[in-house]
Scaffold this active site. Structure first.
Site, mmCIF file in Angstrom:
data_model
loop_
_atom_site.group_PDB
_atom_site.id
_atom_site.type_symbol
_atom_site.label_atom_id
_atom_site.label_comp_id
_atom_site.label_asym_id
_atom_site.label_seq_id
_atom_site.Cartn_x
_atom_site.Cartn_y
_atom_site.Cartn_z
ATOM 1 N N GLY A 1 3.379 0.800 2.959
ATOM 2 C CA GLY A 1 4.588 0.038 3.160
ATOM 3 C C GLY A 1 3.824 -1.279 2.802
ATOM 4 O O GLY A 1 2.876 -1.435 2.344
ATOM 5 N N LYS B 1 1.586 -4.862 8.848
ATOM 6 C CA LYS B 1 1.908 -3.712 8.169
ATOM 7 C C LYS B 1 3.240 -3.180 8.470
ATOM 8 O O LYS B 1 3.177 -2.685 9.620
ATOM 9 C CB LYS B 1 0.864 -2.750 7.951
ATOM 10 C CG LYS B 1 1.058 -1.303 7.213
ATOM 11 C CD LYS B 1 -0.009 -0.514 6.818
ATOM 12 C CE LYS B 1 -1.118 -1.459 6.180
ATOM 13 N NZ LYS B 1 -1.884 -0.533 5.038
ATOM 14 N N GLY C 1 0.838 -1.138 -0.123
ATOM 15 C CA GLY C 1 0.052 0.058 0.046
ATOM 16 C C GLY C 1 0.791 1.146 0.028
ATOM 17 O O GLY C 1 1.929 1.067 -0.233
ATOM 18 N N ASP D 1 -7.825 8.514 2.502
ATOM 19 C CA ASP D 1 -7.217 7.461 1.383
ATOM 20 C C ASP D 1 -8.325 6.580 1.407
ATOM 21 O O ASP D 1 -8.131 5.387 1.028
ATOM 22 C CB ASP D 1 -6.118 7.220 1.513
ATOM 23 C CG ASP D 1 -5.338 6.459 0.240
ATOM 24 O OD1 ASP D 1 -5.962 6.827 -0.898
ATOM 25 O OD2 ASP D 1 -4.239 6.106 0.185
ATOM 26 N N VAL E 1 2.454 -5.123 3.349
ATOM 27 C CA VAL E 1 1.695 -6.044 4.489
ATOM 28 C C VAL E 1 1.989 -7.529 4.229
ATOM 29 O O VAL E 1 1.963 -8.152 3.511
ATOM 30 C CB VAL E 1 0.151 -5.699 4.186
ATOM 31 C CG1 VAL E 1 -0.480 -6.436 5.468
ATOM 32 C CG2 VAL E 1 -0.192 -4.310 4.104
#
Ligand SMILES: *[C@@H]1O[C@H](CO)[C@@H](O)[C@H](O)[C@H]1NC(C)=O
Ligand SMILES: *[C@@H]1O[C@H](CO)[C@@H](O)[C@H](O)[C@H]1NC(C)=O
Ligand SMILES: *[C@@H]1O[C@H](CO)[C@@H](O)[C@H](O)[C@H]1NC(C)=O
Ligand SMILES: *[C@@H]1O[C@H](CO)[C@@H](O)[C@H](O)[C@H]1NC(C)=O
Ligand SMILES: *[C@@H]1O[C@H](CO)[C@@H](O)[C@H](O)[C@H]1NC(C)=O
Ligand SMILES: *[C@@H]1O[C@H](CO)[C@@H](O)[C@H](O)[C@H]1NC(C)=O
Ligand SMILES: *[C@@H]1O[C@H](CO)[C@@H](O)[C@H](O)[C@H]1NC(C)=O
Ligand SMILES: *[C@@H]1O[C@H](CO)[C@@H](O)[C@H](O)[C@H]1NC(C)=O
Ligand SMILES: CC(=O)N[C@H]1CO[C@H](CO)[C@@H](O)[C@@H]1O
Length: 803
Positions: free
Chosen positions: A524, A543, A521, A637, A526
């Site tokens: 970073g 994550k 994402g 987001d 996951v």
């Protein structure tokens, strides 16, 4: 002295003659076709000499451990005339022993490799130490494979002045690769250097054992006990051991273990061990290695470093791992060490056919990385300079790929980026990336807003490919981890919340060493993991944040507290975190059904009722975030990739509460936009405050996707361009009274046409250009639930004041 050692060898050989079944007499031959059944074996059967297949239809002449499962290759025939390259023998080739030596011939009976001593050969033999030797009629060795090492040394083998070890190209490709071990001519120091592939030009060394005397005779000795050192006659006979924190003194037991030293294809000289007992756990274990950290050891003006160009390197499980920065992908998806390429053109405006009037702001943006550096790729340094000026400077400079900002210093870096490594120090690294792969559609700012910035499928494929490769590479390590007795991993609780604090090691163990990637994402990567509590075992998603903005680290815990206090059916639950040194990680509950994007844009469409459920759930989750929890949270987001679906098909919002941590400066600049294009509210681009209404906009864009089951931006065939941007097309359809076109053949949706029309209207209210025109999430929820009427929306752009 020489004669006494010769005597010794003769004695040994005599012994071997008595045990004679290992000997190969002249006119013996092996061919690629019969080889598998009968290579030439050593008396104990531990080593074999013969053909091994490389690619289809090609073989190499090799020596390998014959009794262990891996059948690890320790030697292969090299063409000294051609950069020491691997000799590829086509199917049908033969190797024959004659009184003249060994000759490898291809099916056309042409010699492709020879071992021809200046003496007549009586016989050849594969010795039990892994040395294949040719012996004359006085029982003296006249040729031995130990004198022509490839990348491996074995106990009782030594590397003399003038000889080299050259790493192979990759794990499975035995072609001469990118690193070499050799004695330097000037001072007889033992050196490790990168090579300019494929010519074998040596760059400056990155590791050495100092002898410092060019009249001393020196050799690298791997003695029979398994120890390794440089032996030199400088000052009498001296043994010099490799120096390094990862080169330890060990208790060695060659009766129980096989040892081998290899210059690995990523440039690390490693000593491995393997139990001789075939009933013991099989596999090679790393014992010790130099240099300590290959990622930072190489520091040359030229050459790429261990990971290849545009890549960056970190040590994980004692081995280097390579990653591509955001916007870059592996050149060869099967080779992690092969470097990365930009998945876009970094051009100077007109070069790209975009016209001279396109502003760089519309084409490029920056992605933040921390604790990474390419220390040798600078071409400009500005000081004193602000972060804003630093970014602008790179944005307007078509040579610039990356800027590093620290302490009023601004370093501009150009491609190809070399010697990338993880490095603490808190530099802010800004990677210049292309705004969107669809950059060519149009250049006006309003269409720009609607571009999609999802990782495209091919790039995603490459990323997955590299993940698969990583898994294979680390499989051995996983095995070791799995076989270890399982420890109970529980964290300590952060006061006021139910969050657990985990150590880095605990999470590393829980994720089997960060192997199973669930996704990437904006923050970073996951990883999937398992937490073993005393009584239960929970699957989690870990994550790993890789782009915490500068100065935000102090706020990490504060933000976590806010996230930790949230509790809602439609939010992904945060279980814990790790805040240790440079490691920042979040541990979430694992969602069985992946993301809404997978479900919505996958093979089988979710039913209309499921989609209704998703939309209502997400709206409720957002109402909670905006109004009901202790500290209101703006998500910033919202998009289908950030909505996860659990086993009961409940939609849950993820990644909330992180926006603040990652924005370097809340008064954002055009180039540091937090959201994802396609879902980004227009006020991000204007000088107005950002409010919860940005989430309303994104929700509206996503509601259309849920209703229509398609992405907000898709490339359309000619004649259908008006459909490319979903928000535009939905508005057109609504204004022209043909909303049925939006769901095409979706009978379930058409049967519920009243709701369909109402929800399209709600979506259009949400995507109004002006934030104050948009309803709050609570109103949106009430409209979706049918509690309040939905007035007819104006065209989103009707009040538009083009800036
Ligand atoms: C070598 O041969 C084995 C057995 O025939 C096969 O399984 C393997 O895939 C081959 N390796 C390569 C690199 O072709
Ligand atoms: C290397 O080249 C020389 C002359 O070019 C030739 O005599 C020799 O046989 C070659 N060696 C090998 C291993 O091909
Ligand atoms: C291959 O060539 C050698 C000499 O170059 C010759 O003695 C031998 O008979 C040839 N073998 C075959 C099978 O043609
Ligand atoms: C070894 O071979 C040479 C000829 O190459 C011969 O002169 C000598 O007598 C032989 N020695 C033995 C011990 O057989
Ligand atoms: C190999 O073994 C022989 C016989 O034990 C010994 O003389 C020689 O020094 C050994 N060589 C190395 C490099 O250990
Ligand atoms: C090994 O890698 C080199 C360089 O990429 C390539 O040219 C060669 O074909 C590869 N060989 C095999 C057997 O894959
Ligand atoms: C270098 O090595 C030679 C050979 O062993 C020795 O005679 C000489 O003293 C050495 N020189 C130094 C400076 O150590
Ligand atoms: C050689 O040995 C002498 C006496 O042991 C010592 O003083 C000197 O430092 C040594 N030289 C080197 C280069 O190790
Ligand atoms: C410049 C470049 O290579 N861009 C590519 C990025 O990835 C997309 C999808 O895989 C390609 O279509 C582009 O050509």
């Amino acid at each position: 002295m020489a004669s006494s050692s010769t005597l010794y060898i003769i004695a040994i050989l005599f012994l071997q003659l008595i045990l004679a079944f290992g000997n190969v007499s002249p006119s013996s031959r092996l061919s690629t076709t019969n080889n598998n059944n009968n290579p030439w074996l050593s008396p104990s059967g531990e080593f074999a000499f013969g053909f091994r297949n490389t690619t289809t239809n090609f073989f190499m002449l090799a020596i390998w451990y014959n009794n262990i499962h891996d059948q690890t290759i320790v030697w292969s025939a090299k063409d000294m005339n051609n950069s020491n390259n691997l000799v590829l023998a086509p199917t049908g080739s033969q190797v024959q022993l004659t009184s003249g030596g060994l000759t490898l011939t291809n099916p056309q009976n042409e010699s492709i490799w020879t071992a021809q001593p200046n003496d007549i050969v009586s016989y050849g033999t594969m010795l039990d130490n892994g040395n294949f030797v040719l012996v004359n009629n006085k029982s003296a060795i006249v040729w031995e494979s130990f004198k022509f090492p490839t990348d491996t040394l074995l106990p009782n083998q030594s590397l003399e002045l003038g000889a080299t070890l050259t790493s192979r190209f990759s794990e499975t490709n035995f072609t001469s690769g990118r690193f070499q071990l050799y004695f330097n001519d000037d001072d007889h120091n033992l050196m490790l250097s990168p090579l300019a592939w494929p010519t074998q030009f040596r760059y400056n060394f990155y590791y050495r054992i100092e002898v410092n005397n060019n009249s001393a005779s020196s050799s690298l000795v791997f003695d029979e006990s398994g120890d390794i050192y440089v032996e030199t006659n400088k000052n009498g006979t001296t043994r010099i051991k490799p120096q390094g924190t990862q080169w330890k003194n060990l208790d060695l037991d060659p009766k129980l273990y096989y040892y081998r030293a290899i210059l690995d294809y990523y440039g690390v000289l490693t000593q491995y061990s393997h139990p001789r007992d075939t009933k013991a756990k099989q596999g090679w274990t790393i014992m010790r290695y130099v240099p300590d950290n290959i990622c930072i050891a190489i520091f040359n003006e030229m050459g790429s470093g261990t990971c290849g160009y545009n890549s960056y390197c970190s040590m994980e499980n004692q081995r280097p791992t390579c990653k591509c920065p955001y916007g870059y992908s592996l050149i060869d998806p099967s080779n992690q060490f092969g470097g990365c390429q930009l998945n876009f053109t970094l051009g100077c405006g007109a070069d790209n056919g975009e016209g001279l009037n396109v502003k760089p702001e519309d084409l490029y943006e920056f992605t933040v990385l921390t604790n990474v550096n390419w220390p040798l790729s600078d071409y400009e340094r500005m000081q004193p300079y602000s972060q804003h000026d630093c970014q602008q400077s790179c944005l307007h400079d078509c040579m610039c790929s990356v800027v590093v900002f620290s302490n009023q210093n601004c370093w501009k870096k150009r491609s190809p980026l070399a010697n990338g490594r993880e490095e603490s120090g808190g530099n802010l690294v800004l990677i210049k990336t292309r705004v969107s792969p669809l950059g060519k559609i149009g250049a006006s700012p309003s269409t720009n807003l609607k571009k999609d910035n999802q990782v495209n499928p091919i790039l995603r494929g490459l990323l997955i490919g590299s993940a698969v490769f990583n898994s294979i590479l680390l499989a051995a390590v996983v095995l070791v981890t799995l076989l270890k007795p399982k420890r109970v991993v529980v964290g300590t609780t952060l006061l006021e919340t139910n969050l657990c604090s985990f150590s880095y090691d605990a999470l590393k163990e829980a994720t089997w060493g960060f192997i199973e990637e669930l996704g990437r994402g904006s923050f970073g990567i996951v990883f999937k993991g398992e937490l073993k509590a005393a009584t239960s075992c929970n699957v989690v998603a870990v994550k790993r944040l890789d782009r915490l903005a500068q100065d935000r680290e102090k706020e990490f815990k504060t933000e976590l507290r806010a996230i930790g206090k949230t509790c809602h059916k439609n939010l992904v639950k945060l279980i814990g975190y790790c805040d240790e040194g440079m490691h920042r990680m979040l541990v979430y509950e694992f969602m069985n059904n992946g993301s809404l994007a997978n479900i919505l844009f996958g093979q089988t469409k979710p039913t209309w009722n499921q989609r209704i459920g998703f939309a209502l759930g997400i709206a409720r989750g957002l109402v909670y975030l905006h109004e009901e929890c202790d500290t209101p949270i703006i998500h910033c987001d919202i998009k289908p990739q950030n909505i996860l679906i659990d086993e009961y098909f409940t939609a849950k919002i993820s990644d909330f509460g992180l926006a603040k941590l990652l924005l370097a400066d809340q008064s954002r600049t055009k180039t540091m936009i937090r959201g994802t294009r396609g879902y980004v509210a227009p006020e991000w681009f204007k000088n107005v405050p950002v409010t919860a209404k940005v989430d309303v906009y994104s929700f509206g864009a996503m509601l259309l996707e849920i209703v229509c089951c398609r992405k907000s931006v898709v490339l359309m065939e000619s004649g259908e361009e008006e459909k490319a941007i979903l928000t535009d097309w939905a508005c057109d359809c609504y204004m022209e009274g043909r909303i049925d076109a939006l769901v095409e053949n979706d009978q379930e949706a058409l049967d519920d046409i009243d709701r369909l029309e109402k929800w399209i209207k709600i979506a259009i209210w949400c995507i109004q250009e002006h934030p104050e025109m948009r309803p709050t999430m609570r109103m949106v929820m009430q409209m979706l639930e049918g509690v309040v009427q939905v007035p007819n929306p104006p065209s989103p752009f009707s009040f538009s004041l083009i800036p």
